[in-house]
Structures are given as C-alpha cells and as structure tokens.
Design an enzyme around this catalytic site. Structure first.
Site, mmCIF file in Angstrom:
data_model
loop_
_atom_site.group_PDB
_atom_site.id
_atom_site.type_symbol
_atom_site.label_atom_id
_atom_site.label_comp_id
_atom_site.label_asym_id
_atom_site.label_seq_id
_atom_site.Cartn_x
_atom_site.Cartn_y
_atom_site.Cartn_z
ATOM 1 N N GLU A 160 29.064 42.680 31.327
ATOM 2 C CA GLU A 160 28.571 42.352 29.965
ATOM 3 C C GLU A 160 27.411 41.153 30.114
ATOM 4 O OE1 GLU A 160 32.356 41.396 27.560
ATOM 5 O OE2 GLU A 160 32.216 43.427 27.054
ATOM 6 N N GLU A 209 44.684 47.905 47.464
ATOM 7 C CA GLU A 209 44.985 46.417 47.076
ATOM 8 C C GLU A 209 45.497 45.956 48.396
ATOM 9 O OE1 GLU A 209 48.366 45.409 44.324
ATOM 10 O OE2 GLU A 209 47.022 46.939 43.315
#
Length: 292
Positions: free
Chosen positions: A77, A108
């Site tokens: 964004e 992860e």
C-alpha cells in the site's frame, strides 16, 4: 501472554451472539492503549527507517503467517499512497509468495531461511529490517534479524509479548503487550490489530519524514485510476485553496504530478521551475515554496 487463556471469554461458546460481539469489542479497545505504551520506542524505530530511506536504503518487513501478511500488505500500500518504487518498502514472508494465501507448514521454523530470503534481495547496510512476530520467538524472523545485524543494517523487532526472544536480535525492540486473545492463541486478532497499528505509524510517519506529505495530504500518490485522478485534483485544491478548474489545469500541466502542480500554483512558477525547487529541497514542499 499471547497464548494464555482470556478469562473474559472463557464462556465464549455459551454467550449469546450479542454478548460475544460486545465482549470482543471490549478486548479490541485495549489494543490502542497497549500500543500507546510503546510510543517512545516506536519513535526510535521511525527515526531509523527515515535514516535508511534518506540514504537510499529500504524498509524491509520480515514475518511469518499473519505477521508476514501484514508486512506485505503495508509494503504494497505504500507504493500507490506515497508514489515510491516497489522496492523501497518490501515485505518478506516465510514460505514465499505462496504463503500469503496458504499456510506453508514449517517454513517459519527455519532460522536459515530468514537469512537466505534477505540475501536473495541483496540486503545492504543502509537498509532497515523490521522483524514481526506476535510470539516474539519465530526462528525465521530471528534468523533474518541476526543476519541483518551481521552486515550492519538497522534492525527493529515488533512483538506482542514482553521480554520477547526476538527483542535480543534488534537494535530497537517494540513490545506491544496486547494480552490474551479473545479466542485463545489466535494472534490474528488483538496481536494482529496491534501490529497493523504500529506498521501504520512506522510507514506513514516515515514517509512524512522524507517529504511525501504536505500538511496532512498524500502529495506523492500515483493517480493510476479514475478515483485517484479525482483525489489528486482535490488534494491540489486543499493544498492551495484553488478551485477545481485551476487544480485540473495545473494537474495536467504538471504531467499528473500532484506535488509539482501544488508548487506551480503556490509559487506561480513553470513546471520546470517547480521541479527544480523540489529537487533543491529533496521533495519537501514547504521549503520549496519559501525558497523562491
């Protein structure tokens, strides 16, 4: 703390729908106060990011699961909002792009993968790496921060537990204690909200610090569609107190560059002269309009 049982929702499955909504809303109200407690540390983090961006470096978010997705969202964004290049704010997630939609089990848990992913984008000493992990102990994120420290980059951690392991791998450690989740262990809830709020602060105020904002207006947005073209014209109107026709005329005269159009109007200069003023002030409008 993020894994503890929330006593305020321990009877969640027996609550009415209205009761559960009200209880969840009360929990969410605690998040902003938890973020408030970390404001001095957030300030230090933003200073590091501004230093990197002014020096030609990048802001790089690193996370897994929800944390990684929030970093990618914020990075994406920044491009249309502030008119930056897509490689100035970068989001990395454990497991790669497939993990944005699908959970990639085990990714992860690898310390080495965090290092490898930063090597792939050629991490440099003038970059800032912001590691995000609600638990504060995700190996992928710790590995990324440790590697960033090795090459001299700025490092920031964002976790939702006090005394987080992740904090030991960062020069600036933000620890927002958002507390036990409404749904036990579901850190996409309060912890995710806290992380989003902090990332909003860091990216937005860093962009203010490098001249992407005039007053409270996003003067470097990219007018890539009809909505943003109209928003651009209204930003010019608000910045200069001109009417719609004047804003439109200067918007197109400036090749759809909002910042240049604003300086043209406020200084009564040509496009080339306005661009030169902005070059001299590294893109900041206020000194540009007083420099003439």
């Amino acid at each position: 703390m993020t894994e503890k049982n929330n006593q305020n929702s321990k009877h969640l499955d027996q609550m009415s729908l209205l009761e559960s909504i009200q209880a969840m809303n009360l929990e969410d109200q605690k998040v902003a106060l938890a973020v408030k407690n970390e404001i001095p540390t957030i300030e230090k983090a933003i200073e590091l990011v501004i230093h990197s961006l002014k020096g030609g470096g990048r802001l790089i978010y690193v996370g897994a699961g929800t944390s990684g997705r929030l970093g990618i969202l914020d990075a994406a964004e920044c491009v249309p909002t502030f008119g930056i290049d897509s490689d100035q704010v970068v989001g990395l997630i454990a497991g790669g792009s497939n993990a944005i939609i699908n959970a990639i089990e085990g990714a992860e848990d690898s310390v080495e993968l965090g290092k490898i992913d930063l090597q792939k984008i050629n991490l440099k000493a003038n970059d800032t790496v912001l590691g995000i992990a609600a638990s504060g102990r995700t190996p992928y994120v710790i590995g990324a921060l440790d590697y960033a420290n090795q090459i001299g980059a700025h490092t920031i951690s964002l976790s939702c537990n006090k005394g987080a392991q992740l904090s030991h791998s960062a020069k600036v450690a933000i620890e927002v204690e958002s507390g036990p989740e409404f749904l036990t262990g579901s850190t996409r809830l309060k912890a995710g909200t806290a992380q989003k709020m902090v990332l909003n602060m860091i990216s937005t105020l860093s962009m203010v610090g490098i001249g992407k904002v005039y007053k409270n207006l996003m003067v470097d947005l990219k007018p890539t569609n009809e909505k943003l073209i109209e928003r651009s014209k209204h930003i010019i109107m608000q910045a200069t107190d001109c009417n719609y026709d004047v804003a439109t005329q200067n918007f197109y005269a400036a090749n759809e560059n909002v910042k240049v159009a604003i300086v043209m109007i406020l200084t009564e200069k040509t496009k080339a002269e306005a661009e030169e003023l902005l070059n001299q002030t590294r893109g900041f409008i206020r000194p540009a309009i007083t420099k003439q």
